[in-house]
Design a protein around this motif. Structure first.
Motif, PDB file in Angstrom:
ATOM      1  N   GLU A 284       1.129 -14.593  10.275  1.00  0.00           N
ATOM      2  CA  GLU A 284       2.025 -13.790   9.438  1.00  0.00           C
ATOM      3  C   GLU A 284       3.490 -13.926   9.827  1.00  0.00           C
ATOM      4  O   GLU A 284       4.368 -13.674   9.013  1.00  0.00           O
ATOM      5  CB  GLU A 284       1.622 -12.310   9.501  1.00  0.00           C
ATOM      6  CG  GLU A 284       0.174 -12.038   9.080  1.00  0.00           C
ATOM      7  CD  GLU A 284      -0.141 -12.516   7.664  1.00  0.00           C
ATOM      8  OE1 GLU A 284       0.737 -12.405   6.793  1.00  0.00           O
ATOM      9  OE2 GLU A 284      -1.261 -13.028   7.460  1.00  0.00           O
TER      10      GLU A 284
ATOM     11  N   TYR B 156       1.138  -5.327   2.607  1.00  0.00           N
ATOM     12  CA  TYR B 156      -0.239  -5.552   3.021  1.00  0.00           C
ATOM     13  C   TYR B 156      -1.089  -4.368   2.586  1.00  0.00           C
ATOM     14  O   TYR B 156      -0.726  -3.215   2.831  1.00  0.00           O
ATOM     15  CB  TYR B 156      -0.317  -5.720   4.540  1.00  0.00           C
ATOM     16  CG  TYR B 156       0.402  -6.956   5.014  1.00  0.00           C
ATOM     17  CD1 TYR B 156      -0.299  -8.134   5.240  1.00  0.00           C
ATOM     18  CD2 TYR B 156       1.785  -6.967   5.200  1.00  0.00           C
ATOM     19  CE1 TYR B 156       0.348  -9.285   5.653  1.00  0.00           C
ATOM     20  CE2 TYR B 156       2.451  -8.105   5.612  1.00  0.00           C
ATOM     21  CZ  TYR B 156       1.726  -9.267   5.841  1.00  0.00           C
ATOM     22  OH  TYR B 156       2.373 -10.406   6.242  1.00  0.00           O
TER      23      TYR B 156
ATOM     24  N   TYR C 103      -5.118 -15.999   1.403  1.00  0.00           N
ATOM     25  CA  TYR C 103      -4.272 -15.034   2.124  1.00  0.00           C
ATOM     26  C   TYR C 103      -3.049 -15.722   2.722  1.00  0.00           C
ATOM     27  O   TYR C 103      -2.229 -15.087   3.366  1.00  0.00           O
ATOM     28  CB  TYR C 103      -5.115 -14.404   3.239  1.00  0.00           C
ATOM     29  CG  TYR C 103      -4.608 -13.085   3.791  1.00  0.00           C
ATOM     30  CD1 TYR C 103      -4.805 -11.896   3.100  1.00  0.00           C
ATOM     31  CD2 TYR C 103      -3.943 -13.030   5.025  1.00  0.00           C
ATOM     32  CE1 TYR C 103      -4.363 -10.686   3.618  1.00  0.00           C
ATOM     33  CE2 TYR C 103      -3.495 -11.824   5.551  1.00  0.00           C
ATOM     34  CZ  TYR C 103      -3.710 -10.650   4.839  1.00  0.00           C
ATOM     35  OH  TYR C 103      -3.286  -9.450   5.343  1.00  0.00           O
TER      36      TYR C 103
ATOM     37  N   SER D  52       4.114 -15.050   2.784  1.00  0.00           N
ATOM     38  CA  SER D  52       4.495 -14.146   3.869  1.00  0.00           C
ATOM     39  C   SER D  52       6.009 -14.139   3.894  1.00  0.00           C
ATOM     40  O   SER D  52       6.635 -15.030   4.426  1.00  0.00           O
ATOM     41  CB  SER D  52       3.942 -14.643   5.204  1.00  0.00           C
ATOM     42  OG  SER D  52       2.570 -14.434   5.241  1.00  0.00           O
TER      43      SER D  52
ATOM     44  N   LYS E 297      -0.755  -8.752  -0.177  1.00  0.00           N
ATOM     45  CA  LYS E 297      -1.875  -9.513   0.383  1.00  0.00           C
ATOM     46  C   LYS E 297      -2.975  -8.537   0.762  1.00  0.00           C
ATOM     47  O   LYS E 297      -2.717  -7.471   1.323  1.00  0.00           O
ATOM     48  CB  LYS E 297      -1.430 -10.278   1.630  1.00  0.00           C
ATOM     49  CG  LYS E 297      -0.237 -11.194   1.371  1.00  0.00           C
ATOM     50  CD  LYS E 297      -0.298 -12.460   2.170  1.00  0.00           C
ATOM     51  CE  LYS E 297      -0.023 -12.268   3.632  1.00  0.00           C
ATOM     52  NZ  LYS E 297       0.065 -13.591   4.313  1.00  0.00           N
TER      53      LYS E 297
ATOM     54  N   PRO F 274       0.497  -5.440   8.353  1.00  0.00           N
ATOM     55  CA  PRO F 274      -0.956  -5.275   8.366  1.00  0.00           C
ATOM     56  C   PRO F 274      -1.397  -4.227   9.388  1.00  0.00           C
ATOM     57  O   PRO F 274      -2.365  -3.511   9.151  1.00  0.00           O
ATOM     58  CB  PRO F 274      -1.490  -6.664   8.730  1.00  0.00           C
ATOM     59  CG  PRO F 274      -0.323  -7.474   9.175  1.00  0.00           C
ATOM     60  CD  PRO F 274       0.910  -6.810   8.647  1.00  0.00           C
TER      61      PRO F 274
END
Lengths: 332, 194, 687
Positions: B40, C39, C29, C33, C261, C109
């Motif tokens: 990420e 998220y 996924y 980003s 996501k 996340p």
């Protein structure tokens, strides 16, 4: 996972101090179980004190001829150590039968001993569990318990300890060195784990700020060298034990058993040292019949549940098979 | 090094990670796994998330040359370590022998476990060169990688497409193709014990 | 390299091989980003039946990192597309444990996961019933079984024929819930455009159906929904239709105005994305002393959910696999408070053949005949159900070739007869079958000024090798080298095509690709779009299917009951094989999953809590590398002129059909223990 602070410990005493000073702090070793449990919500520390940069990664001979293993030694390093392989084969084999190559590269000696049960209820925070939340009950007794304990359990908890390594250490009479708020001390591995009794939430006798710094393995003897670890599981690899045995044997010149060491895995909240079987065998002939009789004696105390009753026979067979191999005799 | 003050209550740190030979400065939540930091924050999505609990091996990377599950490593603990991901194995256009062997043996289907399988295999080859035993290594003698050895050593990488029967010969091909290379450093130091 | 038409095509490496081994292949996924990406995290129900009363969203919205909490009182209204599993957050009703009840959207996340864990949700809990029993009070007869087969069939007088048969077998077999568990969890990245269009990077087995249903749910034109899936990390049926993740991601992106996501966690996959129903199967076989079958009865009990019916077609293949004048098949469902069962690799044939091919082995033991010979004696001339001719049927050839390659002892079974040290050794055989299906598809072939060809089709490569096979078929039809052709798939902007499912993907797409390419070459056109609907309608009345025979060696440890499978042989007859290498991979993959079903996989329903208690990959075992021994794969070259298209059948599913029976039959041969419930545990054979 709740947010948490992070600190790198520079010395064991300092690490212990950091934990004493902050309730809700935890030591972080290889992280293979703690990080997993944090992600599940089972553990939620406020501070992680990273103990992997302490100089606890040596494997050294002791003055008395044993081996001192730093608590930060990775499982794979210990398993590969030629001294361990030669003098304590059961220990190397137990380590190698655990987890995967990746996890063994991460997991530390100290962390391996302190890992928590893999009971599915303990790991699921949406369900009751006396080990996780005392007083909420144990759904495993009437639920999924095939993998759980048959020996030494209580009505409050039937969890098993998942370590293979600890089973071999129990058979070897290893000792655990600890630095705690009150200073340094050592414990027999057998005394490290508590029975679940009324309070299964505490797996060990340790204070939360106690740091395991090393494991001391006694001077190698014939029953250490002539030893093996045998694990039965549902996959050929990368699975926790359904049953396991660490066994060592030495024979007198007349063929009788001069020393025998047996510990069972996957049957109790701790590595189960089979003392009854050992004393029944010592001095007797090394025959499969004797092994069977001793194994039955050891498992006589078992209190299995419907789905794990097979572990009685499995554990008996593992004892007989392991000792027969070590004695060089054929099973019937 | 991390700039975290060890007494602080802070739940984030600014830190540097060495990935595939490059240094990256990142401000990270302590909760961030090495896997999420790669995927990420650094755009290195080669390492995969299959379970996030160390139960599948899809996230396998090399940490100081050793294979590990990046999902169970907190990124903040990886400071000062050399991290190698699947993106760092090839030398420009020249694939790593393990990568080439996986192609030649059709050792993957959907490809999702593949980066982890390949990093794991690179780790296996180093471990075998170092003489590390496995659960199936005979007590006497050194390590000879054969099918049984590779099957056992690669068991930490699940493949749901069921490519194992091709992965095993691919790893053996790579073992045969590899030039002798140094093993990985172990905690055992000759001379200490005797 | 020029590809020429042969019954077995060359073992070319995959077109996307380098991307996959270098980590460059991107999955759902792995897009977008960027700083404004949000998220999403799913919150699931801890009760198995009841209602959501309230959700205290404010409790988590206090955090700066949490952007939104969606639940049934504030979620956007969705259009009705006839699938209750996609009507997410539209109602307070809870039909199973693990059903989604809310969605948290956050900036990271970590924050999303923690807010989901902390979100206070109040429930009204009702009593639930999740345990399938053979005489469950709710058993009913579904109208059809998947996808559209008759629920029950009967020919002749099976009861009388059974009673009159000199040799009778009457046994019940059961299988547990099985979870697909593709390695890539179901995931979506969703982005709304300024013009109201929706872009979805989604992990699925067919973008077309995702496009169509998402357009319906969000009340858009199909052309406003763009689904992109160049790489998909496995599916095995569980990604054959849109799953809640894609709807939720689109919803969250719409509400927050950010790219979103969302990945289903591995644990959530045990309740949210389908699984194979457990089955209870009673089989009765009545035979003459020489083994010829008079009567076949196969009666199945299985489960479905209360929100959506799925009726697995477990006994359907029993209608035609062997000759017998009298037969009955039936399916009954119990409607339980369980997660919604769905497709998993070879739905129907896979559990059905475990039971039926175990029963055939038991009958062979009863009769004292070689199980291979028993099957050969019951080979039908024509489809026993319909009377149609077979387009091709090479089961006997597979059995004979497999027996030869495996080193099968052609004699009656004599269990517990072989051992090595502490290991008992046995061998088992079973037949495999999977029907040949096809769906209409469109493909466009075009050529540019440099004589480079491009073939476009919205096909999906979930690991089957479809991309490579289509490339080979295109080059063959164009009569040009592979290097001169580019194949583009995995994008809903490309010509429409069906899903990668039912083992009909490459067959259906390959047909359209072949047709478009041939037409382009013959017409000398610059661009041709071809559709296969009429060609498929013109197929003659034949029974089409792939056949196989699997042979397995099992070792059982006498001390521990541990089971090992050192080798398996699989011989298949599946029409033309386009790529020898990727086809072999499909067969070994199916057989490996079949082995996993036989010995490892077990979804344990928890009667008290109502969920699958072992909902992770540490406690739900799938076969690992050390569980799989040597796999010997072969096929019978088959030129079947009644298949149409490129002459291919399907190979994605047949590998899993029969494996579990072959393993169980080998376990009997090794130990003398007949295990009629899967998976086979070590305690089943301990002494």
């Amino acid at each position: 996972m709740k947010p948490f602070a992070y600190a790198v410990a520079e010395a064991p005493v300092q690490a212990v101090h950091q934990l004493s000073a902050r309730p809700g702090a935890k030591f972080l070793g290889g992280g293979t179980n703690l990080v997993d449990l944090m992600r599940l919500g089972v553990e939620s520390p406020e501070l992680l004190v990273d103990v992997t940069r302490l100089e606890l990664d040596r494997i050294e001979p002791t003055a008395t001829g044993g081996i001192l293993v730093g608590a930060g030694v990775r499982n794979s390093d210990l398993a590969a150590d030629p001294r361990i392989r030669a003098a304590y084969p059961m220990l190397s084999q137990a380590l190698l039968s655990g987890a995967s190559g990746q996890l063994r590269n991460m997991a530390t000696v100290g962390g391996n001993l302190l890992q928590r049960t893999r009971c599915v209820y303990f790991q699921d925070v949406t369900k009751p569990c006396n080990k996780r939340e005392p007083g909420t009950g144990c759904p495993a007794r009437t639920g999924a318990h095939r993998d759980l304990a048959i020996l030494g359990a209580s009505e409050h908890c039937i969890a098993t300890h998942p370590s293979d390594f600890a089973v071999a250490l129990a058979a070897l009479d290893a000792r655990v060195q600890i630095t705690g708020p009150a200073g340094d001390r050592a414990l027999a591995l057998a005394d490290l784990y508590r029975a679940p009794d009324e309070d299964p939430s505490r797996d060990t006798v340790l204070d939360p700020a106690d740091l395991i710094t090393a494991v001391e393995i006694p001077t190698s003897r014939e029953a250490h060298r002539n030893s093996l670890y045998r694990k039965a599981r549902d996959r050929a690899s990368y699975a926790f034990a359904v049953g396991s045995v660490a066994a060592g044997l030495s024979l007198a010149p007349d063929g009788t058993i001069s020393e025998v060491r047996i510990a069972l895995g996957a049957v109790a909240h701790k590595p189960w040292r089979a003392r009854r079987a050992e004393s029944a065998l010592t001095g007797n002939p090394a025959t499969p019949e004797q092994f069977r009789r001793a194994a039955e004696l050891e498992l006589a105390a078992a209190e299995p549940l419907p789905d794990n009753a097979f572990k009685v026979e499995l554990s008996q067979n593992l004892i007989v098979a392991a000792l027969s191999t070590l004695a060089g005799v054929e099973e019937a | 090094m991390t700039t975290t003050d060890t007494r602080s209550q802070s739940t984030t740190s600014t830190l540097r990670l060495q990935v595939n030979g490059r240094e990256h400065e990142l401000a990270l939540d302590h909760r961030t796994s090495l896997l999420d930091a790669l995927r990420e924050h650094l755009g290195l999505t080669g390492s995969k998330k299959g379970c996030d609990h160390g139960q599948c091996g899809a996230c396998t990377v090399l940490l100081d040359g050793r294979r590990v599950n990046a999902c169970l490593i907190l990124a903040v603990t990886a400071v000062g370590r050399e991290i190698t991901t699947v993106e760092g194995l090839a030398d420009g256009e020249d694939l790593h022998p393990v990568q080439q062997a996986f192609i030649d043996r059709d050792a993957f289907q959907c490809g999702y476990c593949t980066p982890g399988q390949i990093c794991s295999a690179v780790g296996v080859l180093a471990e075998a060169r170092s003489g590390w035993p496995s659960a199936v290594t005979p007590p006497e003698g050194g390590v000879q990688l054969d099918e049984a050895e590779v099957r056992e050593r690669m068991s930490g990488n699940l493949c749901r497409c069921g490519a194992y029967a091709n992965i095993v010969p691919a790893v053996l091909d790579a073992a045969a193709a590899e030039l002798p290379a140094p093993g990985i450093e172990t905690a055992y130091h000759e001379g200490e014990s005797r | 390299m020029t590809v020429t038409k042969a019954l077995t095509g060359p073992p070319l490496t995959r077109d996307e091989a380098i991307e996959k081994v270098t980590g460059k292949a991107r999955y759902a996924y792995e897009y977008h980003s960027q700083p404004d990406t949000a998220y999403a995290w799913i919150v699931t129900s801890p009760v198995a039946k009841g209602r959501v009363l309230t959700v205290d969203a404010d409790h988590v919205l206090r955090s700066d990192d949490v952007i939104a909490v969606l639940w049934h009182e504030n979620a956007p209204h969705l259009g009705d597309v006839g699938d209750p599993t996609l009507a997410v957050l539209q109602s307070p009703e809870i039909a199973y444990r693990g059903q989604l009840v809310a969605l948290v959207v956050a900036k990271t996340p970590e924050a999303a996961r923690e807010a989901a864990a902390q979100l206070p949700v109040e429930y009204e809990e009702l009593a639930h019933d999740v345990v399938l029993t053979p005489d469950h009070a709710s058993l009913y007869k579904p109208e059809k079984v998947n996808p559209a087969f008759e629920t029950d069939t009967e020919q002749g007088d099976p009861d009388r024929a059974f009673d009159a048969s000199p040799v009778q077998l009457d046994q019940t077999y059961s299988t547990v819930a099985l979870h697909n568990n593709p390695m890539e969890p179901h995931a979506t990245t969703a982005i709304w455009g300024e013009n109201g269009s929706l872009t979805l990077y989604d992990s699925n087995q067919g973008g077309g159906v995702v496009q169509q249903l998402l357009a319906g749910l969000f009340e858009l034109e199909k052309s406003q929904v763009h689904v992109i899936n160049p790489h998909v990390g496995g599916g095995f049926g569980s990604k054959g239709m849109p799953r809640p993740n894609v709807v939720l991601a689109a919803m969250a992106a719409k509400v927050t105005g950010r790219p979103v996501k969302l990945a289903v966690t591995r644990q959530q996959m045990f309740s949210l994305v389908g699984y194979r129903t457990p089955t209870i199967q009673r089989i009765r076989l009545g035979a003459e002393a020489d083994g010829r079958l008079n009567a076949i009865m196969h009666e199945v009990v299985e489960q479905t959910s209360t929100v959506k019916e799925f009726a697995e077609q477990t006994a359907v293949a029993t209608r035609m696999i062997y000759a017998a004048p009298h037969r009955r098949t039936s399916h009954r469902l119990a409607r339980l408070d369980v997660p919604v069962p769905s497709w998993m690799r070879a739905p129907g044939e896979c559990p059905g053949f475990y039971a039926f091919e175990s029963a055939m082995d038991e009958l062979a033991v009863e009769l004292g005949v070689d199980p291979v010979e028993l099957r050969i004696r019951n080979e039908p001339e024509v489809d026993p159900e319909t009377g149609n001719p077979f387009s091709s049927r090479n089961l006997v050839a597979c059995l004979r070739e497999g027996a030869r390659r495996f080193g099968w002892r052609s004699e009656p079974r004599a269990p517990r007869n072989h051992r090595e040290g502490r290991w008992l050794i046995g061998a088992g055989v079973a037949a495999s079958f999977y029907p040949t299906y096809q769906m209409p598809a469109s493909a466009t072939a075009s050529v540019d000024e440099n004589d480079h060809y491009t073939v476009d089709i919205n096909a999906t490569d979930i690991g089957t090798g479809a991309r490579t096979a289509l490339h080979q078929l295109a080059a063959e039809a164009l009569e040009v080298p592979l290097e001169q052709v580019t194949v583009r798939i995995g994008d809903s902007d490309l010509p429409a095509a069906g899903i990668a499912g039912g083992s009909m993907g490459t067959r259906s797409w390959g047909w359209a690709v072949t047709k478009a390419c041939r037409q382009l070459r013959e017409e000398g056109a610059k661009s041709v779009t071809a559709n296969t609907k009429k060609d498929i309608e013109a197929l003659g009345e034949y029974t089409r299917g792939s056949y196989g025979a699997q042979f397995v060696e099992v070792r059982v440890n006498q001390d521990t009951g541990e089971l090992r499978v050192p080798r398996m042989t699989g011989i298949f007859a599946a029409g033309r094989i386009v790529n020898a290498s990727t086809a072999r991979s499909q067969f070994i993959g199916g057989m490996t999953m079949g082995l996993s079903m036989a010995l490892h996989e077990e979804g344990l329903i928890d009667p008290v809590f109502g969920d699958y208690a072992n909902h992770d990959l540490a406690s739900y075992h799938v076969a690992g590398c050390a569980d799989v021994g040597a796999l010997d794969i072969g096929w019978i070259e088959e030129a079947d002129e009644h298949l149409g298209g490129a002459g291919t059948k399907g190979i994605g599913e047949i590998g899993i059909v029969g494996t579990a029976a072959a393993v169980a039959n080998a376990v009997f041969d090794a130990t003398g223990v007949r295990v009629r419930e899967l998976p086979i545990h070590l305690e089943d054979v301990l002494k």
